[in-house]
Design a protein around this motif. Sequence first.
Motif: not given
Length: 315
Positions: A77-79, A102-104, A128-131
């Motif tokens: 999952s993507n958080l 990923s973590y957003v 994967r970190v996407i700010p």
Amino acid sequence: MDAALHEEVQRDAFRLDVLQGLGLPQKSLPSRWLYDARGCELFERITTLPEYYPTRTETAILRKHAAEIARFCGPGSNLIEYGAGAGIKTQIVVGALESPRSYVPIDIAVGFLELTAARLRRQFAGLRVIPVIADFTADFSLPPRVLDGGRHVAFFPGSTLGNLSPQEAGLFLQRLSHHVGPQGAAIIGGDLHKDVDVLLAAYDDAAGITAQFNRNILARINRELGGQFSPCQFRHVARWNPLEAAVEMHLESPIDQVVGIGGKGFGFRRGETIHTESSRKYEIRGFSQFARRHGWRTLRLWTDARRRFAVFGLI
Ligand code: AVJ
């Protein structure tokens, strides 16, 4: 939008809110302006105070039920976190997830956001970190690359939902539902009703840190808008508002005074207050009904033994 432009747009929005809010019969400032760098630092100190139970209680709930929460999110999952926090709650949840995609983190404070992103990349190599720079209280869309593949789970801890007006909170929940899509989910923290003395102590601590946090908004007006406040000429007040089921923070003028801000004068009568924040407290059923009216069904509930705080698993 680049960071410098973003700061400028924020300052204009701040000026507008201040000039407008201090012109109201009940002077009032949107609470999000409490959270500049200094405000965030003071809030971090609040979270460690003996009287301020929410952070500690919610963290313990997340830790205790991390495995179940991870199962609720599902593998891969993507958080998406609304408001990049200091990190411990995020660390607990991300650390428990099964192969997260990923973590957003979404935040309006650019510097804080970059720090959070860098720390998460360090802590979870390969994640994967996407700010995303955005004001989550306003309408915004997520960049498309955030949304490719896997399930999306919105994470909104801290009972920050309770700082929004009911109307804003409703719109916010609807927006979350759009962001994560029909297969998505949300994990939301909500502070619960309890003894008023316990509530008020949490917002008026003996060490006076909450008072500093509250007064910082006046210092920020001075710093950023050329205001002439003497912050020590305002008293920190925490009040329980039973009609709103909320703890309110106010800044009370103990004297008649006029304060200049960018060429305008704002009069304060003795005893007059500026309302700076409301922290709504929930009942479990009430919260679920509210969420339901805004597109969500409560599937799971995690709480502490004293029922001080609740973490809702919504789909
Ligand atoms: C930002 C929601 C976590 O309302 O309890 C703490 C902010 N204000 N003390 C809250 C706050 C004063 C806090 N949250």
